[in-house]
Design an enzyme around this catalytic site. Sequence first.
Site, PDB file in Angstrom:
ATOM      1  CB  SER A 143      -0.896   0.006   1.246  1.00  0.00           C
ATOM      2  OG  SER A 143      -1.504   1.271   1.447  1.00  0.00           O
ATOM      3  CE1 TYR A 156      -4.229  -2.221   4.935  1.00  0.00           C
ATOM      4  CE2 TYR A 156      -3.422   0.023   4.670  1.00  0.00           C
ATOM      5  CZ  TYR A 156      -3.852  -1.169   4.128  1.00  0.00           C
ATOM      6  OH  TYR A 156      -3.915  -1.317   2.753  1.00  0.00           O
TER       7      TYR A 156
END
Length: 255
Positions: A143, A156
């Site tokens: 990401s 995350y």
Amino acid sequence: MSLEGKTLIVTGGNSGIGEAIACAAARSGANIVVDYVVNPAETDRVIENVEQAGGKAVGVRADVTRLDDLRTMVRKAVDTFGGLDVLVNNAGIETRTSLLETSEEDYDKVMSVNLKSAFFGSQVAGRYFIDARREGLIINVSSVHEEWPMPGNTAYCVAKGGMRMLTRTAGVELAGRGVRMINVGPGAVATPINQSTMDDPDELERLESAIPMGRMARPEEIGDLVAMLATSTAGYLTATTVFTDGGIMQGGLGL
């Protein structure tokens, strides 16, 4: 840019980016092992779509947080298609909680699904490639948040940051043994993980106004990139991240 005769495992492959990767690789002729934990009916649908796209596919129920299940996944590829060429560590979850809000249970789950699975999946696949004397590729779906903070989603970001260092370090360790490792770093993608944002017009407008290209990515755009990276075209890439984010890391504001 053919993947004819190549076999890919895609973890979390029965929805979202995983499904898009499976179908994109299938259009280039690949065999696909679709890993899943829940929703076997969705796995059957993805397998049908893969076959319609020109590839071959099989599903395997494997919990990627368990080492034995990761080994089962690789065996499934070898037993069904005669070998493995690419592992795509795609499975991922998030809690969207800050440091102060995240429970121990939530933290452990995010780390297990996002980072532990990629670490030990890479270990299992790497050992297979080396023992089989077979060149191999590991692609981690990371990401932009592997290096760009996202306050309110701390666990995350920590997990994705770990994937960045896994790819850089293990990619160097394995490079001389015929195994490459690449991260793909998407920005905001229109998948179920972002459904709450897409369902909120104000939040969606805020997000898209922060993206220089003015929109979220389509899952197919990530899938096509991963399929391309799996071909010989990207054969000199390793230990690095390829970002696909609509320019948000360079020009995005307000997130």
